[in-house]
Scaffold this motif. Structure first.
Motif, PDB file in Angstrom:
ATOM      1  N   SER A 236       0.861  -1.184   0.000  1.00 47.43           N
ATOM      2  CA  SER A 236       0.000   0.000   0.000  1.00 47.43           C
ATOM      3  C   SER A 236       0.896   1.232   0.000  1.00 47.43           C
ATOM      4  O   SER A 236       1.963   1.231   0.621  1.00 47.43           O
ATOM      5  CB  SER A 236      -0.914   0.005   1.221  1.00 47.43           C
ATOM      6  OG  SER A 236      -0.148  -0.038   2.417  1.00 47.43           O
ATOM      7  N   ARG A 239       0.937   8.448   0.326  1.00 49.28           N
ATOM      8  CA  ARG A 239       1.212   9.606  -0.510  1.00 49.28           C
ATOM      9  C   ARG A 239       1.978  10.693   0.242  1.00 49.28           C
ATOM     10  O   ARG A 239       2.692  11.502  -0.355  1.00 49.28           O
ATOM     11  CB  ARG A 239      -0.109  10.171  -1.049  1.00 49.28           C
ATOM     12  CG  ARG A 239       0.064  11.171  -2.177  1.00 49.28           C
ATOM     13  CD  ARG A 239      -1.277  11.681  -2.639  1.00 49.28           C
ATOM     14  NE  ARG A 239      -2.112  10.603  -3.142  1.00 49.28           N
ATOM     15  CZ  ARG A 239      -2.067  10.149  -4.392  1.00 49.28           C
ATOM     16  NH1 ARG A 239      -1.199  10.683  -5.254  1.00 49.28           N
ATOM     17  NH2 ARG A 239      -2.848   9.172  -4.791  1.00 49.28           N
ATOM     18  N   ILE A 278       3.451   3.224  -8.997  1.00 50.53           N
ATOM     19  CA  ILE A 278       2.153   3.657  -8.472  1.00 50.53           C
ATOM     20  C   ILE A 278       1.255   3.946  -9.666  1.00 50.53           C
ATOM     21  O   ILE A 278       1.406   4.981 -10.333  1.00 50.53           O
ATOM     22  CB  ILE A 278       2.299   4.893  -7.571  1.00 50.53           C
ATOM     23  CG1 ILE A 278       3.330   4.612  -6.474  1.00 50.53           C
ATOM     24  CG2 ILE A 278       0.960   5.287  -6.986  1.00 50.53           C
ATOM     25  CD1 ILE A 278       3.018   3.423  -5.599  1.00 50.53           C
ATOM     26  N   GLN A 280      -2.122   5.012 -10.991  1.00 45.01           N
ATOM     27  CA  GLN A 280      -3.353   5.688 -10.606  1.00 45.01           C
ATOM     28  C   GLN A 280      -4.345   5.645 -11.770  1.00 45.01           C
ATOM     29  O   GLN A 280      -4.035   5.184 -12.871  1.00 45.01           O
ATOM     30  CB  GLN A 280      -3.053   7.138 -10.199  1.00 45.01           C
ATOM     31  CG  GLN A 280      -1.985   7.229  -9.103  1.00 45.01           C
ATOM     32  CD  GLN A 280      -1.657   8.646  -8.742  1.00 45.01           C
ATOM     33  OE1 GLN A 280      -2.286   9.228  -7.876  1.00 45.01           O
ATOM     34  NE2 GLN A 280      -0.658   9.218  -9.426  1.00 45.01           N
ATOM     35  N   SER A 281      -5.551   6.142 -11.520  1.00 43.21           N
ATOM     36  CA  SER A 281      -6.605   6.069 -12.538  1.00 43.21           C
ATOM     37  C   SER A 281      -6.240   6.855 -13.789  1.00 43.21           C
ATOM     38  O   SER A 281      -6.594   6.464 -14.910  1.00 43.21           O
ATOM     39  CB  SER A 281      -7.927   6.587 -11.957  1.00 43.21           C
ATOM     40  OG  SER A 281      -7.767   7.933 -11.488  1.00 43.21           O
ATOM     41  N   GLN A 282      -5.505   7.965 -13.621  1.00 43.77           N
ATOM     42  CA  GLN A 282      -5.140   8.800 -14.766  1.00 43.77           C
ATOM     43  C   GLN A 282      -3.785   8.421 -15.370  1.00 43.77           C
ATOM     44  O   GLN A 282      -3.364   8.999 -16.372  1.00 43.77           O
ATOM     45  CB  GLN A 282      -5.121  10.287 -14.371  1.00 43.77           C
ATOM     46  CG  GLN A 282      -3.923  10.726 -13.571  1.00 43.77           C
ATOM     47  CD  GLN A 282      -4.015  10.357 -12.089  1.00 43.77           C
ATOM     48  OE1 GLN A 282      -4.994   9.734 -11.686  1.00 43.77           O
ATOM     49  NE2 GLN A 282      -3.032  10.750 -11.311  1.00 43.77           N
ATOM     50  N   THR A 283      -3.095   7.467 -14.796  1.00 45.72           N
ATOM     51  CA  THR A 283      -1.742   7.111 -15.246  1.00 45.72           C
ATOM     52  C   THR A 283      -1.777   6.450 -16.622  1.00 45.72           C
ATOM     53  O   THR A 283      -2.572   5.536 -16.869  1.00 45.72           O
ATOM     54  CB  THR A 283      -1.064   6.164 -14.241  1.00 45.72           C
ATOM     55  OG1 THR A 283      -1.011   6.788 -12.965  1.00 45.72           O
ATOM     56  CG2 THR A 283       0.356   5.839 -14.691  1.00 45.72           C
ATOM     57  N   SER A 300      -1.043  13.857  -7.871  1.00 46.00           N
ATOM     58  CA  SER A 300      -2.420  13.351  -7.846  1.00 46.00           C
ATOM     59  C   SER A 300      -3.082  13.398  -9.213  1.00 46.00           C
ATOM     60  O   SER A 300      -4.037  12.648  -9.471  1.00 46.00           O
ATOM     61  CB  SER A 300      -3.251  14.143  -6.835  1.00 46.00           C
ATOM     62  OG  SER A 300      -3.237  15.528  -7.181  1.00 46.00           O
ATOM     63  N   SER A 301      -2.619  14.275 -10.100  1.00 49.67           N
ATOM     64  CA  SER A 301      -3.212  14.397 -11.427  1.00 49.67           C
ATOM     65  C   SER A 301      -2.228  14.097 -12.554  1.00 49.67           C
ATOM     66  O   SER A 301      -2.624  14.096 -13.726  1.00 49.67           O
ATOM     67  CB  SER A 301      -3.790  15.805 -11.619  1.00 49.67           C
ATOM     68  OG  SER A 301      -2.760  16.778 -11.478  1.00 49.67           O
ATOM     69  N   ARG A 303      -0.065  12.271 -15.265  1.00 48.97           N
ATOM     70  CA  ARG A 303      -0.359  11.076 -16.062  1.00 48.97           C
ATOM     71  C   ARG A 303       0.863  10.165 -16.213  1.00 48.97           C
ATOM     72  O   ARG A 303       0.768   9.065 -16.756  1.00 48.97           O
ATOM     73  CB  ARG A 303      -0.863  11.501 -17.443  1.00 48.97           C
ATOM     74  CG  ARG A 303      -2.135  12.319 -17.404  1.00 48.97           C
ATOM     75  CD  ARG A 303      -2.532  12.738 -18.794  1.00 48.97           C
ATOM     76  NE  ARG A 303      -2.769  11.577 -19.657  1.00 48.97           N
ATOM     77  CZ  ARG A 303      -2.890  11.650 -20.976  1.00 48.97           C
ATOM     78  NH1 ARG A 303      -2.743  12.822 -21.587  1.00 48.97           N
ATOM     79  NH2 ARG A 303      -3.109  10.558 -21.692  1.00 48.97           N
TER      80      ARG A 303
END
Length: 555
Positions: A236, A239, A278, A280-283, A300-301, A303
């Motif tokens: 896990s 951040r 890591i 993420q949804s936008q990666t 956090s944003s 890509r």
């Protein structure tokens, strides 16, 4: 006895006291070179090396083996075609035996060659004064060296020189060797050997630095991509810290189920660092790694791919480091060797961190004093980029009276690629001589050299330079302890590596006053006074500085 043996006999009688003393020390090869330099015969009349040894044998036989004491005992019977390969010595010469032989033997004309009886040379060197050769052998060691040097180098008599001047050219071929004057070609190599030999004080200083320096655990990085892929589902990500935490229960379940190479992974996570992607949804993994990685402000944003660090679970290195760091306080109390220190650190506790929030360009530096052993400055140079802090022009920085802060010591100045030469000029104008520079090689989170293209107009700037300026002649400095290359990862914008403080503190020693200019709150540390306009208020412990500062601040 032939003429050449007679010449060698006369030479030994006149110079025997000098030949068995330093620097010749009775070395037979050295005696031969001195003999050649002292004789005027040339060409076919010159005595060769083998003839010289043969003459020594003849003299020793005439004296019934009582003329010389040799080491080894059979030194004269050994044959060396090259004098530089002969290490035999004559430890003592019986001058009385030589004189008796010299008076008893009469030299007659050789009926075959028609040579006349040898004449005693009027002077040891061409053009030298006769008085030099006929005067008695001096007993003073310095005068002996002076006279021998004239013979060995075939020079005219010169004014008397000091013992230091004479020994400057007499350097050993190794640390255990005797001093020699025979080979001029070897002197540069011998001098380099002496210069490369560390003094005992330097060795002790390095040993003391090892005992008193705080260490941090070091880990290797895992380079097996299979391990990384397997660990993605078992960790896990936090951040806030950019570290990953391993779920031990999931790992145990995999081990119990006996998947593939899970045993290798179990060992690896206990010993090495793993960098876990890591996702993420936008990666978008096709874009590759983020150039900023853990220093990215838009993680956090963003890509691009970022990573979290999974540290080893079995922290053996950390335990060793902790054990060593606990012993540092005890090592600080050892005060037998205090060279490079203002005083024993055990008798002077370290001051807490101090700082002043101020405009450096307007601060009166006389408030701070001028007895700092070390100053480090990280100016906000103008680099033609958008920065989150104000910058100074070169002229504004030069007008700051840095020259008032030190009588003697070190001034370390951080410079950019554009300002390397400017920084050198500034240090010279402030009264310093640039003696060295420290290079910080920047690495990213993945322990790779930075090559993002963010800085540098022609090439990627992956390093920064710290110029080292010296004022005065501080003999208390500890030199040559650390290298001039520092490899460390980047952090916030313009933040420098913490390792630099350990390097410079080892140079000036504990208990000395140290100043940092243009510092921030993360730069404050015990034993240091930090000034800058991004600090949290003012905190002063030294009463004299506090009184002077608040007196000026209240006006």
């Amino acid at each position: 006895m032939d003429r050449k043996t007679h010449e060698v006999l006369k030479f030994l009688i006149d110079w025997n006291n000098l030949l068995v003393d330093p620097p010749v020390e009775g070395a037979i090869s050295e005696m031969y070179f001195c003999f050649i330099a002292s004789c005027q015969v040339k060409g076919k009349d010159k005595v060769s090396w083998l003839q010289f040894v043969k003459c020594l044998q003849n003299i020793d036989e005439i004296c019934i083996c009582h003329a010389f004491t040799c080491y080894p005992s059979n030194a004269l019977s050994l044959t060396y075609e090259d004098p530089f390969k002969c290490f035999s010595r004559i430890t003592s010469i019986d001058r009385l035996a030589l004189n008796l032989v010299y008076k008893r033997v009469k030299i007659t004309m050789d009926p075959v060659s028609g040579e006349e009886s040898p004449k005693t040379p009027s002077s040891p060197l061409p053009g030298a004064q006769t008085a030099i050769y006929h005067k008695p052998i001096p007993k003073d060691k310095e005068e002996k060296l002076d006279l021998l040097l004239e013979l060995a180098e075939s020079r005219r008599a010169k004014p008397k020189r000091s013992i230091n001047d004479l020994c400057a050219g007499l350097t050993p071929t190794d640390l255990e060797d005797i001093y020699t004057t025979t080979s001029k070609a070897k002197r540069l190599r011998q001098l380099n050997l002496l210069l490369a030999t560390h003094a005992g004080s330097h060795i002790l200083t390095k040993e003391r630095a090892k005992l008193r320096t705080i260490i941090k655990p070091f880990y290797d990085c895992c380079d097996d991509p299979k391990h990384t892929q397997m660990l993605i589902s078992l960790v896990s990500f936090d951040r806030q810290t950019n570290y990953c935490k391993l779920d031990q229960h999931k790992l145990n379940d995999r081990l119990n189920m006996g998947y593939g190479n899970d045993n290798d992974i179990s060992k690896c996570v206990n010993q090495k660092i793993h960098f876990i992607p890591i996702i993420q949804s936008q990666t978008d993994t096709k874009l590759g790694d983020c150039s900023y990685l853990d220093t990215c402000h838009k993680m956090s944003s963003c890509r691009y791919v970022h990573y979290g660090q999974l540290m080893p679970l079995d922290d053996v290195s950390a335990k060793k480091a902790t054990q060593h760091n606990k012993s540092i306080q005890k090592a600080m109390q050892v005060s037998d060797f205090t060279r490079g220190e203002s005083m024993s650190p055990a008798s002077r506790p370290e001051l807490p961190a101090q700082w002043i929030n101020c405009d450096v360009t307007k601060l009166d530096f006389s408030i701070l004093g001028n007895d700092f052993a070390l100053i480090i400055a990280d100016p906000s140079w103008t680099i033609h980029m958008n920065l989150n802090y104000s910058s100074l022009t070169d002229s504004d920085l030069l007008q700051i009276r840095m020259d008032k802060l030190q009588k003697e010591g070190l001034f370390l100045l951080w410079v950019t690629g554009r300002t390397i030469e400017t920084g050198r000029d500034f240090l010279k104008k402030w009264g310093y001589k640039v003696v060295n520079q420290i290079t910080w090689v920047k690495t990213n989170q993945l322990v790779r050299t930075i090559s993002t293209g963010r800085t540098g107009h022609w090439l990627n700037h992956s390093k920064e330079h710290l110029l080292v300026g010296l004022k005065g002649n501080p003999k208390w400095l500890n030199k040559c302890i650390d290298p001039q290359i520092l490899i460390s990862s980047t952090r916030e914008t313009s933040r420098k590596p913490d390792e630099i403080y350990g390097m410079v503190e080892r140079m000036v020693g504990p208990g000395t006053r140290k100043l940092e200019i243009f510092g921030r709150q993360h730069n404050t540390r015990p034993g240091w006074l930090t000034i800058g306009n991004q600090l949290n208020g003012t905190h002063l412990v030294e009463k004299e500085i506090a009184e002077r500062y608040y007196k000026v601040a209240s006006v």
